[in-house]
Scaffold this active site. Sequence first.
Site, PDB file in Angstrom:
ATOM      1  N   GLU A 260       0.851  -1.194   0.000  1.00 48.63           N
ATOM      2  CA  GLU A 260       0.000   0.000   0.000  1.00 48.63           C
ATOM      3  C   GLU A 260       0.880   1.235   0.000  1.00 48.63           C
ATOM      4  O   GLU A 260       1.867   1.305   0.738  1.00 48.63           O
ATOM      5  CB  GLU A 260      -0.895   0.088   1.246  1.00 48.63           C
ATOM      6  CG  GLU A 260      -1.958  -0.964   1.393  1.00 48.63           C
ATOM      7  CD  GLU A 260      -2.756  -0.790   2.694  1.00 48.63           C
ATOM      8  OE1 GLU A 260      -2.797   0.346   3.229  1.00 48.63           O
ATOM      9  OE2 GLU A 260      -3.305  -1.794   3.161  1.00 48.63           O
ATOM     10  N   GLU A 311     -13.764   5.099  -0.083  1.00 46.24           N
ATOM     11  CA  GLU A 311     -14.593   4.120   0.634  1.00 46.24           C
ATOM     12  C   GLU A 311     -15.281   4.809   1.806  1.00 46.24           C
ATOM     13  O   GLU A 311     -14.646   5.155   2.801  1.00 46.24           O
ATOM     14  CB  GLU A 311     -13.724   2.952   1.105  1.00 46.24           C
ATOM     15  CG  GLU A 311     -13.060   2.203  -0.052  1.00 46.24           C
ATOM     16  CD  GLU A 311     -12.069   1.150   0.414  1.00 46.24           C
ATOM     17  OE1 GLU A 311     -12.489   0.183   1.091  1.00 46.24           O
ATOM     18  OE2 GLU A 311     -10.866   1.312   0.125  1.00 46.24           O
ATOM     19  N   LYS A 314     -15.078   3.551   5.710  1.00 48.03           N
ATOM     20  CA  LYS A 314     -13.823   3.417   6.451  1.00 48.03           C
ATOM     21  C   LYS A 314     -13.811   4.382   7.626  1.00 48.03           C
ATOM     22  O   LYS A 314     -14.358   5.488   7.547  1.00 48.03           O
ATOM     23  CB  LYS A 314     -12.618   3.680   5.542  1.00 48.03           C
ATOM     24  CG  LYS A 314     -12.327   2.526   4.580  1.00 48.03           C
ATOM     25  CD  LYS A 314     -11.062   2.765   3.794  1.00 48.03           C
ATOM     26  CE  LYS A 314      -9.827   2.593   4.650  1.00 48.03           C
ATOM     27  NZ  LYS A 314      -9.573   1.184   5.000  1.00 48.03           N
ATOM     28  N   GLU A 320      -9.104   8.715   5.704  1.00 45.27           N
ATOM     29  CA  GLU A 320      -9.243   7.289   5.410  1.00 45.27           C
ATOM     30  C   GLU A 320     -10.280   7.028   4.325  1.00 45.27           C
ATOM     31  O   GLU A 320     -10.223   6.006   3.632  1.00 45.27           O
ATOM     32  CB  GLU A 320      -9.599   6.515   6.682  1.00 45.27           C
ATOM     33  CG  GLU A 320      -8.490   6.443   7.702  1.00 45.27           C
ATOM     34  CD  GLU A 320      -7.300   5.611   7.242  1.00 45.27           C
ATOM     35  OE1 GLU A 320      -7.469   4.758   6.343  1.00 45.27           O
ATOM     36  OE2 GLU A 320      -6.187   5.820   7.753  1.00 45.27           O
TER      37      GLU A 320
END
Length: 337
Positions: A260, A311, A314, A320
């Site tokens: 990541e 997203e 999250k 995030e």
Amino acid sequence: MEIKGIITMLVLAMFVANQLSLTSAGRIGVCYGTVADNLPSPQEVINLYKKYGIQMMRIFSPTPEILEALRGTGIFVSVGIANEDLNALSSSQESANSWVATNIVPYKDNVTFGWITAGNEVIPGTLAQYVPGAMTNIYNALVNVSLDQIKVTTVVPASVLSTTFPPSAGAFKDEVVDVMTQISTFLQSHGATLMINVYPYFAYAENSADISLPYAQFAADTPVVDGNLNYYSLFAAMVDSFNAALEKIGTPDVVVAISESGWPSAGNEPYSSIDNAKVYNTNLMSRVLSEGTPRRPNQEYDVFLFSMFNEDLKQPAGVEQNFGLFYPNMEPVYPLF
């Protein structure tokens, strides 16, 4: 005849050299996270990968709908084992055999598996003790079905390191040295990579007084000097701190892959912005495809960008939820590919 033969040999040699160049270069993939309630279907997502020529995908669990959609695509896949499954897989070869039989074997003929990752960021922590055993048992299960070309590894965060600066001082925390030695010895013996999560963004956002934005984004004019090595990017320094740590535990031949890395487009202004995210990921892709790091200049690294989509579920809310390269409607957050 001789001239024709020489020309043929030269063409063949150029082809082979080109193939070697392609295979030695770092590759770019994108993590496909699904912590959201508004994402497109797996088939639509796979089509998006294909549309933009994204050659590798990291998924965090063996979701059947995603694996079905991957059939026949040639996309190189890293599939995760859920953290909560590590204990059972570590203690039981039968459980590992069942996991492989359920999640890998049905797709083996037309899904291109590259890695199985035993846990995501469980080291350091209470689940760390189960990682070596789970890796060994999953590997044995793959051998039993002649699929041991799939590499077994795990994913670790920067918090496994006690020291990261200067990069040559990189070392694992005392509490994880034993488990990391077990893991790295396994990886070295099987020619597998250690997956590491590398986020210059967080270091910069937490310490912008000492870390410049250009250094965090591969654009520094003046290097950070470590002995006879010059670092023009925080990413390279962070990766090399892992390389130094691996050397210190006696596994210098283990190569790292970046599971990541990314930059949020919103949620913590002024550090997060669309422009900052675009610059970071553009420069990251350029570097990965063209060069190694100062400590390992000839080693080009595989990298998974995080993440395919913003997203919305999250936590915590904020950055995030804003690492995505695409909005859920599949429109790019910014042009990249």
